[in-house]
Design a protein around this motif. Structure first.
Motif, PDB file in Angstrom:
ATOM      1  N   ALA A   1       7.455   5.273  14.052  1.00 45.14           N
ATOM      2  CA  ALA A   1       8.327   6.181  13.394  1.00 45.14           C
ATOM      3  C   ALA A   1       9.252   6.007  12.433  1.00 45.14           C
ATOM      4  CB  ALA A   1       8.517   6.812  14.249  1.00 45.14           C
ATOM      5  N   PHE A   2      10.440   6.381  12.046  1.00 43.13           N
ATOM      6  CA  PHE A   2      11.471   5.686  11.709  1.00 43.13           C
ATOM      7  C   PHE A   2      12.858   5.477  12.270  1.00 43.13           C
ATOM      8  CE2 PHE A   2       9.482   8.705   8.087  1.00 43.13           C
ATOM      9  CZ  PHE A   2       8.975   7.598   7.128  1.00 43.13           C
ATOM     10  N   PRO A   3      12.577   4.349  12.565  1.00 40.85           N
ATOM     11  CA  PRO A   3      13.515   3.640  12.978  1.00 40.85           C
ATOM     12  C   PRO A   3      15.265   3.268  12.936  1.00 40.85           C
ATOM     13  CG  PRO A   3      13.097   1.901  12.000  1.00 40.85           C
ATOM     14  CD  PRO A   3      11.938   2.778  11.368  1.00 40.85           C
ATOM     15  N   SER A   4      16.029   3.418  13.610  1.00 44.19           N
ATOM     16  CA  SER A   4      17.803   3.649  12.933  1.00 44.19           C
ATOM     17  C   SER A   4      17.536   3.028  12.257  1.00 44.19           C
ATOM     18  CB  SER A   4      18.672   4.402  14.602  1.00 44.19           C
ATOM     19  OG  SER A   4      18.554   3.652  14.755  1.00 44.19           O
ATOM     20  N   ALA A   5      17.577   1.985  12.449  1.00 44.02           N
ATOM     21  CA  ALA A   5      18.549   0.196  11.801  1.00 44.02           C
ATOM     22  C   ALA A   5      16.497  -0.455  11.377  1.00 44.02           C
ATOM     23  CB  ALA A   5      19.005  -0.076  12.288  1.00 44.02           C
ATOM     24  N   ILE A   6      16.699  -1.313  10.178  1.00 48.04           N
ATOM     25  CA  ILE A   6      15.923  -2.259  10.237  1.00 48.04           C
ATOM     26  C   ILE A   6      16.453  -3.157   8.784  1.00 48.04           C
ATOM     27  CG2 ILE A   6      15.131  -0.884   7.885  1.00 48.04           C
ATOM     28  CD1 ILE A   6      12.241  -1.807   9.177  1.00 48.04           C
ATOM     29  N   ASN A   7      15.743  -4.051   8.663  1.00 51.85           N
ATOM     30  CA  ASN A   7      16.758  -5.306   8.271  1.00 51.85           C
ATOM     31  C   ASN A   7      16.115  -5.065   6.698  1.00 51.85           C
ATOM     32  OD1 ASN A   7      14.430  -7.153   7.921  1.00 51.85           O
ATOM     33  ND2 ASN A   7      16.042  -8.077  10.194  1.00 51.85           N
ATOM     34  N   ALA A   8      16.419  -5.538   5.532  1.00 48.30           N
ATOM     35  CA  ALA A   8      15.029  -5.365   3.886  1.00 48.30           C
ATOM     36  C   ALA A   8      14.383  -5.941   4.004  1.00 48.30           C
ATOM     37  CB  ALA A   8      16.707  -5.008   3.162  1.00 48.30           C
ATOM     38  N   GLN A   9      14.963  -7.111   4.886  1.00 48.80           N
ATOM     39  CA  GLN A   9      13.543  -8.362   4.662  1.00 48.80           C
ATOM     40  C   GLN A   9      12.219  -7.895   4.961  1.00 48.80           C
ATOM     41  OE1 GLN A   9      12.547 -12.633   6.652  1.00 48.80           O
ATOM     42  NE2 GLN A   9      13.569 -12.573   4.922  1.00 48.80           N
ATOM     43  N   ALA A  10      12.536  -6.665   6.799  1.00 51.44           N
ATOM     44  CA  ALA A  10      11.060  -6.046   6.953  1.00 51.44           C
ATOM     45  C   ALA A  10      10.599  -5.522   6.758  1.00 51.44           C
ATOM     46  CB  ALA A  10      11.960  -5.945   8.495  1.00 51.44           C
ATOM     47  N   MET A  11      11.307  -4.712   5.716  1.00 53.58           N
ATOM     48  CA  MET A  11      10.784  -3.641   4.951  1.00 53.58           C
ATOM     49  C   MET A  11       9.318  -3.783   3.501  1.00 53.58           C
ATOM     50  SD  MET A  11      14.048  -1.052   4.730  1.00 53.58           S
ATOM     51  CE  MET A  11      12.698   0.468   4.013  1.00 53.58           C
ATOM     52  N   LEU A  12      10.571  -4.928   3.404  1.00 52.58           N
ATOM     53  CA  LEU A  12       9.690  -5.789   2.212  1.00 52.58           C
ATOM     54  C   LEU A  12       8.457  -5.898   2.869  1.00 52.58           C
ATOM     55  CD1 LEU A  12       9.755  -6.656  -1.028  1.00 52.58           C
ATOM     56  CD2 LEU A  12      11.202  -8.644  -0.136  1.00 52.58           C
ATOM     57  N   ARG A  13       8.758  -7.249   3.770  1.00 48.39           N
ATOM     58  CA  ARG A  13       7.215  -7.351   4.526  1.00 48.39           C
ATOM     59  C   ARG A  13       6.239  -6.373   4.368  1.00 48.39           C
ATOM     60  NH1 ARG A  13       8.004 -12.561   6.609  1.00 48.39           N
ATOM     61  NH2 ARG A  13       8.910 -13.339   6.757  1.00 48.39           N
ATOM     62  N   MET A  14       6.986  -5.381   4.936  1.00 46.68           N
ATOM     63  CA  MET A  14       5.720  -4.357   5.338  1.00 46.68           C
ATOM     64  C   MET A  14       5.580  -3.173   3.492  1.00 46.68           C
ATOM     65  SD  MET A  14       8.422  -1.478   7.641  1.00 46.68           S
ATOM     66  CE  MET A  14       9.673  -2.170   8.124  1.00 46.68           C
ATOM     67  N   HIS A  15       6.067  -3.699   2.708  1.00 44.82           N
ATOM     68  CA  HIS A  15       5.185  -3.378   1.520  1.00 44.82           C
ATOM     69  C   HIS A  15       4.448  -4.448   1.068  1.00 44.82           C
ATOM     70  CE1 HIS A  15       8.743  -0.083   1.403  1.00 44.82           C
ATOM     71  NE2 HIS A  15       8.836   0.082  -0.251  1.00 44.82           N
ATOM     72  N   LEU A  16       5.301  -5.850   1.373  1.00 49.27           N
ATOM     73  CA  LEU A  16       3.494  -6.673   0.661  1.00 49.27           C
ATOM     74  C   LEU A  16       2.862  -6.605   1.717  1.00 49.27           C
ATOM     75  CD1 LEU A  16       6.303  -9.175   0.455  1.00 49.27           C
ATOM     76  CD2 LEU A  16       5.143  -8.143  -1.227  1.00 49.27           C
ATOM     77  N   ASP A  17       2.486  -6.183   3.288  1.00 47.56           N
ATOM     78  CA  ASP A  17       1.159  -5.936   3.949  1.00 47.56           C
ATOM     79  C   ASP A  17       0.668  -4.869   3.596  1.00 47.56           C
ATOM     80  OD1 ASP A  17      -0.244  -6.921   5.642  1.00 47.56           O
ATOM     81  OD2 ASP A  17       0.997  -5.751   7.516  1.00 47.56           O
ATOM     82  N   ALA A  18       1.172  -3.751   2.926  1.00 41.94           N
ATOM     83  CA  ALA A  18       1.069  -2.686   2.484  1.00 41.94           C
ATOM     84  C   ALA A  18      -0.055  -3.107   0.536  1.00 41.94           C
ATOM     85  CB  ALA A  18       1.684  -1.170   1.965  1.00 41.94           C
ATOM     86  N   ILE A  19       1.117  -3.176   0.482  1.00 44.67           N
ATOM     87  CA  ILE A  19      -0.305  -4.007  -0.586  1.00 44.67           C
ATOM     88  C   ILE A  19      -1.413  -5.327  -0.658  1.00 44.67           C
ATOM     89  CG2 ILE A  19       0.110  -5.541  -3.009  1.00 44.67           C
ATOM     90  CD1 ILE A  19       3.321  -4.293  -3.231  1.00 44.67           C
ATOM     91  N   SER A  20      -0.870  -5.697   0.309  1.00 42.33           N
ATOM     92  CA  SER A  20      -2.225  -7.078   0.733  1.00 42.33           C
ATOM     93  C   SER A  20      -3.416  -5.784   1.334  1.00 42.33           C
ATOM     94  CB  SER A  20      -1.934  -7.881   1.354  1.00 42.33           C
ATOM     95  OG  SER A  20      -2.800  -8.253   2.162  1.00 42.33           O
ATOM     96  N   LYS A  21      -3.133  -4.180   1.910  1.00 39.23           N
ATOM     97  CA  LYS A  21      -4.307  -4.187   2.579  1.00 39.23           C
ATOM     98  C   LYS A  21      -4.911  -3.121   1.176  1.00 39.23           C
ATOM     99  CE  LYS A  21      -2.249  -3.585   7.358  1.00 39.23           C
ATOM    100  NZ  LYS A  21      -2.635  -3.466   8.288  1.00 39.23           N
ATOM    101  N   ARG A  22      -4.098  -2.685  -0.140  1.00 39.35           N
ATOM    102  CA  ARG A  22      -4.550  -2.269  -1.092  1.00 39.35           C
ATOM    103  C   ARG A  22      -5.591  -2.612  -1.306  1.00 39.35           C
ATOM    104  NH1 ARG A  22      -2.984   2.169  -2.672  1.00 39.35           N
ATOM    105  NH2 ARG A  22      -2.554   3.084  -0.452  1.00 39.35           N
ATOM    106  N   CYS A  23      -5.091  -4.226  -2.103  1.00 40.97           N
ATOM    107  CA  CYS A  23      -5.706  -5.022  -2.359  1.00 40.97           C
ATOM    108  C   CYS A  23      -7.519  -5.201  -1.357  1.00 40.97           C
ATOM    109  CB  CYS A  23      -4.999  -6.174  -3.044  1.00 40.97           C
ATOM    110  SG  CYS A  23      -3.205  -6.019  -4.242  1.00 40.97           S
ATOM    111  N   VAL A  24      -7.037  -5.483  -0.178  1.00 39.21           N
ATOM    112  CA  VAL A  24      -8.636  -5.792   0.263  1.00 39.21           C
ATOM    113  C   VAL A  24      -9.796  -4.667   0.441  1.00 39.21           C
ATOM    114  CG1 VAL A  24      -9.482  -6.359   2.388  1.00 39.21           C
ATOM    115  CG2 VAL A  24      -7.366  -7.668   1.564  1.00 39.21           C
ATOM    116  N   SER A  25      -9.265  -3.577   0.674  1.00 34.50           N
ATOM    117  CA  SER A  25      -9.516  -2.527  -0.031  1.00 34.50           C
ATOM    118  C   SER A  25     -10.079  -2.552  -1.793  1.00 34.50           C
ATOM    119  CB  SER A  25      -8.887  -1.284   0.440  1.00 34.50           C
ATOM    120  OG  SER A  25      -9.642  -0.118   0.323  1.00 34.50           O
ATOM    121  N   ALA A  26      -9.858  -2.522  -2.449  1.00 31.19           N
ATOM    122  CA  ALA A  26     -10.107  -2.040  -3.771  1.00 31.19           C
ATOM    123  C   ALA A  26     -10.615  -3.670  -3.998  1.00 31.19           C
ATOM    124  CB  ALA A  26      -8.400  -2.691  -4.582  1.00 31.19           C
TER     125      ALA A  26
END
Length: 181
Positions: free
Chosen positions: A49-74
């Motif tokens: 769910a979309f939390p009301s506050a999140i820090n930029a580094q946590a968002m970047l980590r989420m994006h890096l993790d998503a890229i990692s998962k996409r690369c493993v799948s690829a």
């Protein structure tokens, strides 16, 4: 001009969602990057769910993790396709699998750089994201040289889009460090 049009379109298309979350900092942050919709999807996938506050580094980590998962799948898909492909296509697919595997390693380097959180972190993450993007693009080149059709072009394209978004997040985090603290 294009960024403001993109943000306006994003806000218009997200009206129902925005009324629900009442323009949280995440919405404002995602609205500043290349593909706001992709940003919101990544945050939703990892946080549920979309939390009301999140820090930029946590968002970047989420994006890096998503890229990692996409690369493993690829990588898995490339190896699976290689098992039934002709000789030239097989070689290209195996090269792509290696490139995707290397991209996962580069994401690990980025995560360690974020853990260090020193003066070089932003530059290190930016370099790793450029390398990941180049790996995805290099996969496409593997098929262009012999003139083969690329069964992984959409995957490589999505990885490129994801790295552009992550790089935008990294740049925003480094140009405005107080954005989400």
């Amino acid at each position: 001009m294009a960024k403001s049009v993109q943000l306006a379109l994003f806000l218009l298309l997200s009206y129902q969602f925005l009324s629900f979350v009442s323009a949280t900092p995440i919405v404002n942050f995602c609205g500043q990057i290349h593909d706001p919709r992709l940003c919101m999807n990544v945050v939703n996938t990892f946080s549920g769910a979309f939390p009301s506050a999140i820090n930029a580094q946590a968002m970047l980590r989420m994006h890096l993790d998503a890229i990692s998962k996409r690369c493993v799948s690829a990588k898995t898909r490339a190896l699976r396709l290689a098992n039934r492909a002709g000789r030239n296509t097989k070689m290209s697919l195996k090269t792509c699998a290696e490139l995707y595997n290397n991209a996962v390693d580069l994401i690990g380097v980025s995560m360690r750089a974020l853990n260090a959180n020193d003066a070089q972190t932003g530059q290190m993450v930016q370099i790793m994201l450029q390398e990941i993007r180049q790996s995805a693009q290099q996969c496409d080149v593997q098929f262009q040289r012999p003139g083969l059709s690329n069964p992984l072009s959409h995957v490589s394209g999505s990885i490129v889009k994801m790295t552009v978004n992550a790089n935008d997040l990294n740049n925003l985090m480094n140009t405005n460090p107080t954005l989400f603290h």
